[in-house]
Design an enzyme around this catalytic site. Structure first.
Site, PDB file in Angstrom:
ATOM      1  N   GLY A  77       0.784  -1.244   0.000  1.00 13.95           N
ATOM      2  CA  GLY A  77       0.000   0.000   0.000  1.00 13.95           C
ATOM      3  C   GLY A  77       0.807   1.281   0.000  1.00 13.95           C
ATOM      4  O   GLY A  77       0.230   2.374  -0.019  1.00 13.95           O
ATOM      5  N   GLN A  78       2.155   1.170   0.024  1.00 16.68           N
ATOM      6  CA  GLN A  78       2.939   2.404  -0.014  1.00 16.68           C
ATOM      7  C   GLN A  78       2.626   3.141  -1.310  1.00 16.68           C
ATOM      8  O   GLN A  78       2.353   2.517  -2.333  1.00 16.68           O
ATOM      9  CB  GLN A  78       4.446   2.116   0.045  1.00 16.68           C
ATOM     10  CG  GLN A  78       4.911   1.536   1.360  1.00 16.68           C
ATOM     11  CD  GLN A  78       5.081   0.028   1.270  1.00 16.68           C
ATOM     12  OE1 GLN A  78       4.247  -0.649   0.675  1.00 16.68           O
ATOM     13  NE2 GLN A  78       6.136  -0.479   1.836  1.00 16.68           N
ATOM     14  N   GLU A  79       2.734   4.478  -1.263  1.00 17.93           N
ATOM     15  CA  GLU A  79       2.346   5.286  -2.418  1.00 17.93           C
ATOM     16  C   GLU A  79       3.022   4.810  -3.712  1.00 17.93           C
ATOM     17  O   GLU A  79       2.388   4.751  -4.767  1.00 17.93           O
ATOM     18  CB  GLU A  79       2.662   6.755  -2.153  1.00 17.93           C
ATOM     19  CG  GLU A  79       1.473   7.612  -2.524  1.00 17.93           C
ATOM     20  CD  GLU A  79       1.604   9.036  -2.047  1.00 17.93           C
ATOM     21  OE1 GLU A  79       2.240   9.254  -1.001  1.00 17.93           O
ATOM     22  OE2 GLU A  79       1.067   9.906  -2.740  1.00 17.93           O
ATOM     23  N   THR A  80       4.296   4.423  -3.596  1.00 18.34           N
ATOM     24  CA  THR A  80       5.034   4.006  -4.799  1.00 18.34           C
ATOM     25  C   THR A  80       4.464   2.718  -5.388  1.00 18.34           C
ATOM     26  O   THR A  80       4.575   2.480  -6.586  1.00 18.34           O
ATOM     27  CB  THR A  80       6.515   3.752  -4.451  1.00 18.34           C
ATOM     28  OG1 THR A  80       6.555   2.975  -3.242  1.00 18.34           O
ATOM     29  CG2 THR A  80       7.281   5.037  -4.251  1.00 18.34           C
ATOM     30  N   LEU A  81       3.861   1.875  -4.533  1.00 16.03           N
ATOM     31  CA  LEU A  81       3.342   0.590  -5.023  1.00 16.03           C
ATOM     32  C   LEU A  81       1.913   0.713  -5.558  1.00 16.03           C
ATOM     33  O   LEU A  81       1.457  -0.136  -6.319  1.00 16.03           O
ATOM     34  CB  LEU A  81       3.373  -0.465  -3.904  1.00 16.03           C
ATOM     35  CG  LEU A  81       4.755  -0.901  -3.411  1.00 16.03           C
ATOM     36  CD1 LEU A  81       4.644  -1.831  -2.222  1.00 16.03           C
ATOM     37  CD2 LEU A  81       5.533  -1.599  -4.533  1.00 16.03           C
TER      38      LEU A  81
END
Ligand code: G3D
Length: 198
Positions: A77-81
Site C-alpha cells: 500500500g505504499q504510495e510508490t506501489l
C-alpha cells in the site's frame, strides 16, 4: 468409455478459482489479515510476529469450500506501489480494502484512494469489501463512523455488492466472515466475471 469417465470425473472435480485483491494504505493490516485468514483456513501458517512490511506482493490460496478456491493478492500500500494496483484489475474478481480504524489522520486519504479504485472501468461490477480493521484497539473508530465515510462513495460503487465489516486481523475476530461474505458475492457475479476453472 474410459475417456468419458475421466472427462466426467475431471469436470466434477474442477474447482472454481477467484482472484481477490487486498488493497489499502500501508500499515492498514493487509499482510496481517492475509496471514490470519490463511491460519484460519489452516494453510501455510506463518508466525505473525515475523511479519515485515510488504515490499513486493504476498499471495495465498485458500479452499473456502469443496468446489471453490480464493487466490488472494496483497500487493502493498505504499504510495510508490499503488501505481501497480491497476495491473491486477483485469484478472480480479473481488476487492478487499483494508482500513486502519485507528488512523484518523489518514481516513480521508483512505476514502480518496478507494474512490480512485472503484472508479476504474476495469473493476466495474466487482464486489468490494471494506474492512474496518484494528477493532481490538480502544482508540479505533466505530464501524458506523467508517460506514458514514464510505457512504460518500455510494454513487461510484453503483450496483455492485459492497459492505463494511469490522474485524481485528490481529485477534482474528471477524476474519472468517470476510471469506464467507465474498464467496456468495463472487458466485453471484459469475456471469460478469467468470471464475477460472482448475
Ligand atoms: P500492511 O500490510 O497493510 O502494511 P501490516 O500492514 O499487516 O504489516 O500491519 C501493520 C501494523 O499493524 C503491524 O504492527 C500489525 O501488527 C498491526 N496490526 C494489523 N492488524 C491489526 C489489528 O487488527 N489490531 C492491532 N492492534 N494491530 C494490528 P507493527 O507494530 O508490527 O508495525
Amino acid at each position: 468409455m474410459f475417456h468419458l469417465a475421466r472427462g466426467l470425473y475431471n469436470s466434477w472435480n474442477r474447482k472454481e478459482q477467484y482472484s481477490i485483491l487486498i488493497l489499502g494504505l500501508d500499515n492498514a493490516g493487509k499482510t496481517t489479515f492475509l496471514e490470519t485468514l490463511k491460519q484460519q483456513y489452516s494453510l501455510h501458517s506463518k508466525d505473525l510476529d515475523k511479519i515485515t512490511p510488504t515490499v513486493g506482493q504476498n499471495m495465498a490460496q485458500i479452499n473456502v469450500s469443496k468446489t471453490c478456491t480464493l487466490k488472494l493478492w496483497d500487493v502493498g500500500g505504499q504510495e510508490t506501489l499503488r501505481s501497480m494496483w491497476s495491473e491486477y484489475y483485469p484478472q480480479c474478481h473481488g476487492i478487499i480494502f483494508v482500513v486502519d480504524s485507528t488512523d484518523r489522520s489518514r481516513i480521508d486519504e483512505c476514502s480518496d484512494t478507494l474512490r480512485s479504485v472503484v472508479m476504474e472501468e476495469e473493476v466495474e461490477g466487482v464486489p468490494v469489501l471494506m474492512l474496518a480493521n484494528k477493532q481490538d484497539r480502544p482508540d479505533s473508530l466505530e464501524v458506523q463512523d467508517i460506514k458514514q465515510i464510505f457512504n460518500r462513495l455510494a454513487e461510484h460503487l453503483g450496483a455492485r455488492d459492497s459492505r463494511v465489516l469490522p474485524i481485528s486481523a490481529l485477534t482474528g475476530e471477524g476474519v472468517r466472515d470476510t471469506a464467507e461474505w465474498l464467496l456468495v458475492r463472487l458466485q453471484r457475479n459469475k456471469t460478469n466475471r467468470p471464475p477460472v476453472y482448475r
